[in-house]
Structure formats: structure tokens, C-alpha cells
Design a protein around this motif. Structure first.
Motif, PDB file in Angstrom:
ATOM      1  N   GLY A   1       0.796  -1.224   0.000  1.00 51.22           N
ATOM      2  CA  GLY A   1       0.000   0.000   0.000  1.00 51.22           C
ATOM      3  C   GLY A   1       0.826   1.271   0.000  1.00 51.22           C
ATOM      4  O   GLY A   1       1.345   1.680   1.034  1.00 51.22           O
ATOM      5  N   GLY A   2       0.987   1.895  -1.162  1.00 49.60           N
ATOM      6  CA  GLY A   2       1.646   3.190  -1.252  1.00 49.60           C
ATOM      7  C   GLY A   2       3.139   3.180  -1.023  1.00 49.60           C
ATOM      8  O   GLY A   2       3.731   4.234  -0.760  1.00 49.60           O
ATOM      9  N   LEU A   3       3.775   2.031  -1.130  1.00 48.58           N
ATOM     10  CA  LEU A   3       5.217   1.960  -0.907  1.00 48.58           C
ATOM     11  C   LEU A   3       5.995   2.372  -2.154  1.00 48.58           C
ATOM     12  O   LEU A   3       5.554   2.150  -3.278  1.00 48.58           O
ATOM     13  N   ASP A   4       7.164   2.959  -1.940  1.00 54.85           N
ATOM     14  CA  ASP A   4       8.096   3.256  -3.022  1.00 54.85           C
ATOM     15  C   ASP A   4       9.504   3.287  -2.436  1.00 54.85           C
ATOM     16  O   ASP A   4       9.685   3.056  -1.237  1.00 54.85           O
ATOM     17  N   SER A   5      10.484   3.577  -3.274  1.00 57.42           N
ATOM     18  CA  SER A   5      11.873   3.538  -2.798  1.00 57.42           C
ATOM     19  C   SER A   5      12.165   4.613  -1.763  1.00 57.42           C
ATOM     20  O   SER A   5      13.106   4.496  -0.980  1.00 57.42           O
ATOM     21  N   GLU A   6      11.361   5.683  -1.738  1.00 54.74           N
ATOM     22  CA  GLU A   6      11.596   6.780  -0.809  1.00 54.74           C
ATOM     23  C   GLU A   6      11.058   6.503   0.590  1.00 54.74           C
ATOM     24  O   GLU A   6      11.587   7.025   1.579  1.00 54.74           O
TER      25      GLU A   6
ATOM     26  N   GLU B   1       6.170   2.141 -10.910  1.00 54.56           N
ATOM     27  CA  GLU B   1       5.618   2.383 -12.247  1.00 54.56           C
ATOM     28  C   GLU B   1       5.939   3.782 -12.742  1.00 54.56           C
ATOM     29  O   GLU B   1       6.001   4.732 -11.954  1.00 54.56           O
ATOM     30  N   ARG B   2       6.110   3.926 -14.061  1.00 57.50           N
ATOM     31  CA  ARG B   2       6.295   5.254 -14.647  1.00 57.50           C
ATOM     32  C   ARG B   2       4.958   5.868 -15.051  1.00 57.50           C
ATOM     33  O   ARG B   2       4.840   7.082 -15.200  1.00 57.50           O
ATOM     34  N   GLU B   3       3.962   5.015 -15.234  1.00 60.34           N
ATOM     35  CA  GLU B   3       2.579   5.438 -15.410  1.00 60.34           C
ATOM     36  C   GLU B   3       1.699   4.275 -14.978  1.00 60.34           C
ATOM     37  O   GLU B   3       2.187   3.152 -14.849  1.00 60.34           O
ATOM     38  N   ARG B   4       0.439   4.544 -14.746  1.00 57.84           N
ATOM     39  CA  ARG B   4      -0.426   3.520 -14.162  1.00 57.84           C
ATOM     40  C   ARG B   4      -0.420   2.244 -15.000  1.00 57.84           C
ATOM     41  O   ARG B   4      -0.752   2.248 -16.191  1.00 57.84           O
ATOM     42  N   GLY B   5      -0.006   1.151 -14.355  1.00 57.84           N
ATOM     43  CA  GLY B   5       0.005  -0.143 -15.030  1.00 57.84           C
ATOM     44  C   GLY B   5       1.269  -0.456 -15.800  1.00 57.84           C
ATOM     45  O   GLY B   5       1.409  -1.558 -16.320  1.00 57.84           O
ATOM     46  N   VAL B   6       2.214   0.495 -15.882  1.00 59.41           N
ATOM     47  CA  VAL B   6       3.442   0.295 -16.668  1.00 59.41           C
ATOM     48  C   VAL B   6       4.649   0.334 -15.729  1.00 59.41           C
ATOM     49  O   VAL B   6       5.018   1.397 -15.207  1.00 59.41           O
ATOM     50  N   LYS B   7       5.276  -0.815 -15.522  1.00 59.40           N
ATOM     51  CA  LYS B   7       6.416  -0.902 -14.613  1.00 59.40           C
ATOM     52  C   LYS B   7       7.668  -0.259 -15.221  1.00 59.40           C
ATOM     53  O   LYS B   7       7.820  -0.174 -16.441  1.00 59.40           O
ATOM     54  N   ASP B   8       8.567   0.177 -14.339  1.00 60.50           N
ATOM     55  CA  ASP B   8       9.819   0.823 -14.723  1.00 60.50           C
ATOM     56  C   ASP B   8      10.982   0.033 -14.126  1.00 60.50           C
ATOM     57  O   ASP B   8      11.054  -0.141 -12.905  1.00 60.50           O
ATOM     58  N   ALA B   9      11.887  -0.433 -14.965  1.00 61.65           N
ATOM     59  CA  ALA B   9      12.988  -1.281 -14.505  1.00 61.65           C
ATOM     60  C   ALA B   9      13.876  -0.571 -13.486  1.00 61.65           C
ATOM     61  O   ALA B   9      14.306  -1.182 -12.495  1.00 61.65           O
ATOM     62  N   GLU B  10      14.161   0.705 -13.701  1.00 57.52           N
ATOM     63  CA  GLU B  10      15.020   1.434 -12.770  1.00 57.52           C
ATOM     64  C   GLU B  10      14.342   1.609 -11.410  1.00 57.52           C
ATOM     65  O   GLU B  10      14.996   1.513 -10.364  1.00 57.52           O
ATOM     66  N   LYS B  11      13.034   1.835 -11.412  1.00 56.02           N
ATOM     67  CA  LYS B  11      12.314   1.978 -10.148  1.00 56.02           C
ATOM     68  C   LYS B  11      12.241   0.646  -9.400  1.00 56.02           C
ATOM     69  O   LYS B  11      12.288   0.627  -8.170  1.00 56.02           O
ATOM     70  N   ILE B  12      12.133  -0.437 -10.144  1.00 57.68           N
ATOM     71  CA  ILE B  12      12.152  -1.758  -9.501  1.00 57.68           C
ATOM     72  C   ILE B  12      13.480  -1.970  -8.792  1.00 57.68           C
ATOM     73  O   ILE B  12      13.528  -2.380  -7.630  1.00 57.68           O
ATOM     74  N   ALA B  13      14.573  -1.680  -9.491  1.00 56.23           N
ATOM     75  CA  ALA B  13      15.904  -1.858  -8.905  1.00 56.23           C
ATOM     76  C   ALA B  13      16.090  -0.955  -7.689  1.00 56.23           C
ATOM     77  O   ALA B  13      16.644  -1.378  -6.663  1.00 56.23           O
ATOM     78  N   ALA B  14      15.610   0.280  -7.785  1.00 55.35           N
ATOM     79  CA  ALA B  14      15.758   1.223  -6.673  1.00 55.35           C
ATOM     80  C   ALA B  14      14.960   0.775  -5.457  1.00 55.35           C
ATOM     81  O   ALA B  14      15.416   0.902  -4.323  1.00 55.35           O
ATOM     82  N   PHE B  15      13.773   0.215  -5.698  1.00 49.66           N
ATOM     83  CA  PHE B  15      12.935  -0.232  -4.585  1.00 49.66           C
ATOM     84  C   PHE B  15      13.594  -1.416  -3.867  1.00 49.66           C
ATOM     85  O   PHE B  15      13.657  -1.436  -2.632  1.00 49.66           O
ATOM     86  N   VAL B  16      14.077  -2.378  -4.626  1.00 48.23           N
ATOM     87  CA  VAL B  16      14.720  -3.540  -3.996  1.00 48.23           C
ATOM     88  C   VAL B  16      15.943  -3.098  -3.211  1.00 48.23           C
ATOM     89  O   VAL B  16      16.160  -3.529  -2.084  1.00 48.23           O
ATOM     90  N   SER B  17      16.736  -2.210  -3.805  1.00 49.34           N
ATOM     91  CA  SER B  17      17.943  -1.704  -3.125  1.00 49.34           C
ATOM     92  C   SER B  17      17.593  -0.983  -1.828  1.00 49.34           C
ATOM     93  O   SER B  17      18.220  -1.208  -0.791  1.00 49.34           O
ATOM     94  N   ALA B  18      16.569  -0.126  -1.882  1.00 49.34           N
ATOM     95  CA  ALA B  18      16.167   0.618  -0.688  1.00 49.34           C
ATOM     96  C   ALA B  18      15.657  -0.314   0.409  1.00 49.34           C
ATOM     97  O   ALA B  18      15.885  -0.087   1.609  1.00 49.34           O
ATOM     98  N   THR B  19      14.990  -1.389   0.006  1.00 55.28           N
ATOM     99  CA  THR B  19      14.480  -2.345   0.989  1.00 55.28           C
ATOM    100  C   THR B  19      15.623  -3.094   1.658  1.00 55.28           C
ATOM    101  O   THR B  19      15.640  -3.287   2.870  1.00 55.28           O
ATOM    102  N   ARG B  20      16.597  -3.509   0.871  1.00 53.44           N
ATOM    103  CA  ARG B  20      17.731  -4.246   1.435  1.00 53.44           C
ATOM    104  C   ARG B  20      18.548  -3.394   2.385  1.00 53.44           C
ATOM    105  O   ARG B  20      19.164  -3.894   3.324  1.00 53.44           O
ATOM    106  N   LEU B  21      18.569  -2.083   2.147  1.00 57.20           N
ATOM    107  CA  LEU B  21      19.367  -1.182   2.972  1.00 57.20           C
ATOM    108  C   LEU B  21      18.620  -0.713   4.210  1.00 57.20           C
ATOM    109  O   LEU B  21      19.191  -0.026   5.055  1.00 57.20           O
ATOM    110  N   SER B  22      17.336  -1.067   4.318  1.00 58.23           N
ATOM    111  CA  SER B  22      16.521  -0.561   5.432  1.00 58.23           C
ATOM    112  C   SER B  22      16.942  -1.188   6.763  1.00 58.23           C
ATOM    113  O   SER B  22      17.558  -2.239   6.803  1.00 58.23           O
TER     114      SER B  22
END
Length: 213
Positions: free
Chosen positions: A166-171, A192-213
Motif C-alpha cells: 500500500g503506497g510503498l516506493d523507494s523513498e 511504475e512510470r505510469e499507471r500499469g506500466v512498470k519501470d525497470a530502474e524503479k524496480i531496482a531502486a525499490f529492492v535496493s532501498a528495501t535491502r538497505l533498510s
């Protein structure tokens, strides 16, 4: 303590699925719900399933699906998990688990503490509880709207295995994990870069931010 697990939900293309795998995500979520902008047809599922096989755990998300629909989805994707994201009762969750012999994720919409407490109804039936923001009354889609809830409500959750969505992102994912105590997180619109369209860079940033938490 091990790193939090990460689920990237709403994947629909080979490129973004590979991005999730390359980033080190643990689960790939595929949405089978026609009202969702992330809906995946059965033919697409047959193409994506082999890419994910053995590299990431495949999760088939459905909303109040009947047995015929679930049969078709399981045959097409060969999922590792089924995610029930509708108003399925504990009895229905048990039926599905018995029918397919697969681990089940049950989504619980949260707006207040009493919503969190309803998770107890699914103990011993669902393998993982997914706490997501409760949709607005009359909403066409029960999740993936980019809306969060008060993460502090999850402090002290007694469910053995549970996941935050719910509402999570890399930030904000690090704060969400800190406040909720979650050891697994699920993201869709936040990568996502727009509704329903995933963004590879945002996926990588989210995983990285989670691992560093």
C-alpha cells in the motif's frame, strides 16, 4: 536478521519481469483481474511463466475468482503461490488451499486497528497475510492504488508470516519497515512510470532501498 523479502506485483512484460529477477526480488506478482490496469491474460501468463520458473517465486493474484477461473490461471502460470485479494472468507481460502495444494497469501484491507485484528480469522488457513490499504467504498479495484495507511497499526501483529503493501516506493519503504516491523514488502504502483506500466530502474531502486533498510 535476514533482509526483508520483496514482492514486485503487477508485472506484465518479459523486460520488467527480468528486471525484478535481476534486482533480486523474491516474488513476482501477476494480476488476473480484468478491472485492473495490470491484468494479465492467460496467453501472456504462459509466456512469462517459463522466464520466472526457478528464478523467482510466481504469485497469481485473483479477486473473488471461482474454481473455473483459478483452474485456468494455475494451468497457465503454474504459480508457486496464490494471492486472494477480494472478500474471500476463511472457508473459501481453505477450499482453495485444499483444491490446489499451494501456499496462499490473503490480503486484508486496513484503515483502522480492528481491520488488522481480522487477520486472526485466517490464522492456520492462509500462509501469508498481506496488509494493504483498505480501498474506498465502491472502488473498482481492491489494491494497487498507491495509497498507504498508518503503518504503526501493524506494530505487534501476531500473524506468523505477513507482508506490508500500500503506497510503498523507494523513498518511504525504509520508514515503513521501521514503523511497522514488516519483514516482507509488496509494491506495485510505486515502481511504475505510469499507471500499469512498470519501470525497470524503479524496480531496482525499490529492492535496493528495501535491502538497505
Amino acid at each position: 536478521m535476514s533482509d526483508p523479502l520483496v514482492k514486485i506485483c503487477g508485472l506484465s512484460t518479459p523486460e520488467t519481469l527480468r528486471a525484478a529477477i535481476d534486482a533480486g526480488a523474491d516474488f513476482a506478482g501477476f494480476v488476473f483481474f480484468e478491472k485492473s490496469p495490470r491484468h494479465l491474460g492467460l496467453e501472456a501468463a504462459r509466456r512469462l511463466g517459463p522466464i520466472a520458473q526457478g528464478r523467482i517465486r510466481k504469485v497469481a493474484l485473483t479477486v473473488d475468482a471461482d474454481d473455473a477461473a483459478l483452474d485456468a490461471i494455475v494451468a497457465a502460470l503454474a504459480p508457486d503461490y496464490l494471492q486472494l485479494h477480494g472478500a474471500e472468507t476463511p472457508a473459501r481460502v481453505k477450499e482453495v488451499k485444499t483444491r490446489y495444494g499451494l501456499p496462499l497469501i490473503k490480503a486484508i484491507g486496513v484503515a483502522a486497528r480492528n481491520d488488522v485484528e481480522t487477520a486472526g480469522d485466517y490464522e492456520g488457513v492462509a500462509d501469508i497475510i498481506l496488509f494493504d490499504a483498505k480501498p474506498a467504498p465502491g472502488a473498482a479495484v481492491p489494491g494497487g492504488a498507491g495509497v498507504s495507511f498508518d503503518w504503526d497499526l501493524l506494530r505487534g501483529v501476531t500473524a506468523k508470516d505477513w507482508m506490508l503493501s500500500g503506497g510503498l516506493d523507494s523513498e518511504n519503504v525504509a520508514e515503513a519497515i521501521r514503523r511497522s516491523g514488516a519483514r516482507a514488502v509488496d509494491v506495485s504502483s510505486g515502481v511504475e512510470r505510469e499507471r500499469g506500466v512498470k519501470d525497470a530502474e524503479k524496480i531496482a531502486a525499490f529492492v535496493s532501498a528495501t535491502r538497505l533498510s
